[in-house]
Write a protein that holds these residues in place. Structure first.
Motif, PDB file in Angstrom:
ATOM      1  N   ALA A  22      -7.586  -5.500  -4.734  1.00  0.00           N
ATOM      2  CA  ALA A  22      -7.576  -4.179  -5.376  1.00  0.00           C
ATOM      3  C   ALA A  22      -7.680  -4.279  -6.892  1.00  0.00           C
ATOM      4  O   ALA A  22      -8.423  -3.515  -7.513  1.00  0.00           O
ATOM      5  CB  ALA A  22      -6.325  -3.409  -4.985  1.00  0.00           C
ATOM      6  N   GLY A  28      -6.112  -0.871   3.034  1.00  0.00           N
ATOM      7  CA  GLY A  28      -4.722  -1.307   3.039  1.00  0.00           C
ATOM      8  C   GLY A  28      -3.774  -0.208   3.490  1.00  0.00           C
ATOM      9  O   GLY A  28      -2.853  -0.442   4.281  1.00  0.00           O
ATOM     10  N   VAL A  29      -4.001   1.006   2.987  1.00  0.00           N
ATOM     11  CA  VAL A  29      -3.134   2.136   3.339  1.00  0.00           C
ATOM     12  C   VAL A  29      -3.287   2.466   4.828  1.00  0.00           C
ATOM     13  O   VAL A  29      -2.302   2.712   5.532  1.00  0.00           O
ATOM     14  CB  VAL A  29      -3.451   3.363   2.454  1.00  0.00           C
ATOM     15  CG1 VAL A  29      -2.637   4.568   2.887  1.00  0.00           C
ATOM     16  CG2 VAL A  29      -3.190   3.047   0.995  1.00  0.00           C
ATOM     17  N   PHE A  40      -9.961   0.435  -1.226  1.00  0.00           N
ATOM     18  CA  PHE A  40      -8.738   1.143  -1.611  1.00  0.00           C
ATOM     19  C   PHE A  40      -8.041   1.716  -0.371  1.00  0.00           C
ATOM     20  O   PHE A  40      -6.828   1.687  -0.247  1.00  0.00           O
ATOM     21  CB  PHE A  40      -9.159   2.267  -2.568  1.00  0.00           C
ATOM     22  CG  PHE A  40      -8.105   3.268  -2.949  1.00  0.00           C
ATOM     23  CD1 PHE A  40      -7.425   3.153  -4.148  1.00  0.00           C
ATOM     24  CD2 PHE A  40      -7.810   4.338  -2.123  1.00  0.00           C
ATOM     25  CE1 PHE A  40      -6.471   4.093  -4.506  1.00  0.00           C
ATOM     26  CE2 PHE A  40      -6.854   5.280  -2.478  1.00  0.00           C
ATOM     27  CZ  PHE A  40      -6.186   5.146  -3.680  1.00  0.00           C
ATOM     28  N   PRO A  82       0.818  -1.227   0.000  1.00  0.00           N
ATOM     29  CA  PRO A  82       0.000   0.000   0.000  1.00  0.00           C
ATOM     30  C   PRO A  82       0.848   1.271   0.000  1.00  0.00           C
ATOM     31  O   PRO A  82       0.417   2.291  -0.553  1.00  0.00           O
ATOM     32  CB  PRO A  82      -0.834  -0.102   1.279  1.00  0.00           C
ATOM     33  CG  PRO A  82      -0.378  -1.275   2.030  1.00  0.00           C
ATOM     34  CD  PRO A  82       0.553  -2.059   1.188  1.00  0.00           C
ATOM     35  N   ARG A 136       1.654   1.993  -3.416  1.00  0.00           N
ATOM     36  CA  ARG A 136       0.466   2.524  -4.080  1.00  0.00           C
ATOM     37  C   ARG A 136       0.368   4.046  -3.891  1.00  0.00           C
ATOM     38  O   ARG A 136       0.066   4.774  -4.834  1.00  0.00           O
ATOM     39  CB  ARG A 136      -0.767   1.839  -3.495  1.00  0.00           C
ATOM     40  CG  ARG A 136      -2.050   2.405  -4.010  1.00  0.00           C
ATOM     41  CD  ARG A 136      -3.227   1.703  -3.369  1.00  0.00           C
ATOM     42  NE  ARG A 136      -4.292   1.556  -4.323  1.00  0.00           N
ATOM     43  CZ  ARG A 136      -5.330   0.757  -4.154  1.00  0.00           C
ATOM     44  NH1 ARG A 136      -5.416   0.010  -3.089  1.00  0.00           N
ATOM     45  NH2 ARG A 136      -6.272   0.698  -5.055  1.00  0.00           N
TER      46      ARG A 136
END
Lengths: 127, 280
Positions: B65, B209-210, B206, A88, A91
């Motif tokens: 994703a 995960g971050v 989306f 991530p 990303r």
């Protein structure tokens, strides 16, 4: 308005594929370390009912790299987990460049702020 | 009872596989049952359970994703902007985790499980009717469109500050409990910001995960992430959720969803009970 050379759809597509590759790579490393771990420790008793924190080398990036280089199974698993945590982050990094290419400076900065928080979590507190 | 590493790892892998599969199939997420599975089922200390769960949350989010991107519904601008809120919240949650007693964490966890179960019984609000343009959302270029049966359907986003505030809360819960907090994220986007549900669901994935990656660094440095626990759980949840997402493509599973919601509620009650009696 000048047409941006790069669109949101392309950006998303690149990020989606990047994540999938990253996850599969991480899973492969974790599985390799896992097989190695089970071969060595399969008949040992298990007790996780008391928290005692992980040994120091498995708690930071240099330690994990060192443990992996020494071919310790737990180090290899931890490296795979680091790769997973990195997907991530990659990303967001990709979004920084993507928005930059789209000449969207507002969102380049937004992505940079998110990236800074992620870096702080991973590198900001040597304990 | 003494069980050996091989049996333990195999059982964990199957448990995680099932959790990931049911989570993807019902849309309730598998991460939320990993902590009770480990803490109640395998008698693992809740701190190890939380660290392990967090890792599996990242795997599920990143793994699915690519499938979500193909649908083309997610709004990366809204996602990225709200990630400022969720990542800061996640750091806060991860720091709180070491300052709150494990029994309190168990009780909070139980409440979140009950909430997730209750939310799954309600039908999602439909905001197919477009909202009036919101000034802040326009400045932040958050409005967009998504593909519908008769071409692109435009949408506008409202109440950005409220959504942002709720996302700080979602991030804090994620960092405190090692879960994705998908239910809270979707709530913030559905109810507060009035986004169409197709867009909010994919954008939420989306962000999960971050958000999880933001607390993972803190967890790693505290020694909450144990390789021998994370290995079978991460691999199991990933395999289960990818399989579940494939099966899901055309299937609607309302009965399974209700059953899984009941399981989640029961786990919630047990977590609260164990938290209050101090056995976790």
């Amino acid at each position: 308005m000048i047409k941006a050379p790069f669109s949101d759809d392309q950006l998303e597509s690149v990020m989606g594929n990047l994540l999938r590759i990253g996850v599969l790579l991480a899973a492969a490393v974790v599985a390799a370390g896992g097989i190695f771990y089970l071969v060595q420790h399969h008949s040992e008793p298990v007790d996780y009912s008391h928290f005692q924190s992980e040994p120091a080398p498995l708690k930071n990036i240099p330690g994990i790299i060192h443990e992996t280089a020494a071919l310790h199974s737990t180090g290899i698993i931890q490296l795979g987990l680091l790769l997973l945590i990195a997907t991530p982050i990659l990303r967001v990094l990709c979004a920084v460049f993507g928005f930059g290419l789209e000449r969207d400076f507002l969102y380049t900065i937004v992505s940079l702020i998110v990236l800074a928080v992620l870096f702080y979590s991973l590198f900001g507190h040597a304990m | 009872m003494h069980i050996h590493t091989l049996e333990f790892t195999t059982l964990l892998w199957f448990g995680a596989l099932l959790a990931g599969f049911l989570g993807a199939l019902t849309g309730l997420g598998g991460g939320v049952v990993i902590v009770p599975l480990l803490a109640l089922g395998f008698k693992v200390d809740i701190r190890y359970a939380i660290g392990t769960s967090l890792v599996s949350v990242i795997a599920t989010s990143s793994g699915s994703a690519a499938a979500y991107v193909k649908e083309g519904f997610s709004n990366i601008r809204i996602g990225m902007f709200l990630e400022i809120a969720t990542t800061v919240g996640a750091l806060l949650g991860a720091f709180l985790a070491s300052r709150i007693s494990t029994s309190t964490i168990a009780v909070i966890f139980g409440c979140v499980l009950l909430y997730s179960a209750a939310l799954s019984r309600k039908s999602r609000p439909m905001h197919e009717a477009d909202q009036a343009p919101n000034k802040l959302a326009s400045i932040l270029r958050m409005n967009g469109s998504y593909p519908g049966p008769n071409g692109e359907i435009p949408y506008h986003v409202s109440r950005v500050p409220l959504g942002f505030g709720l996302m700080v809360g979602a991030g804090t819960l994620s960092g405190l409990l090692g879960i994705g907090s998908g239910a809270v994220k979707v709530l913030a986007m559905d109810l507060a910001m009035k986004m169409p549900f197709k867009v909010s669901t994919t954008t939420s994935n989306f962000m999960i995960g971050v958000t999880a990656a933001a607390s993972a660094g803190v967890y790693l440095s505290r020694g909450y992430i144990d390789p021998a626990l994370a290995m079978p759980v991460m691999l199991g949840v990933l395999a289960g959720s990818l399989t579940g997402a494939k099966v899901l493509v055309r299937a609607r599973v309302p009965a399974l969803r209700i059953v899984f919601a009941i399981v989640i509620a029961a786990l919630g009650i047990e977590m609260i009970y164990n938290g209050i009696t101090g056995t976790l």
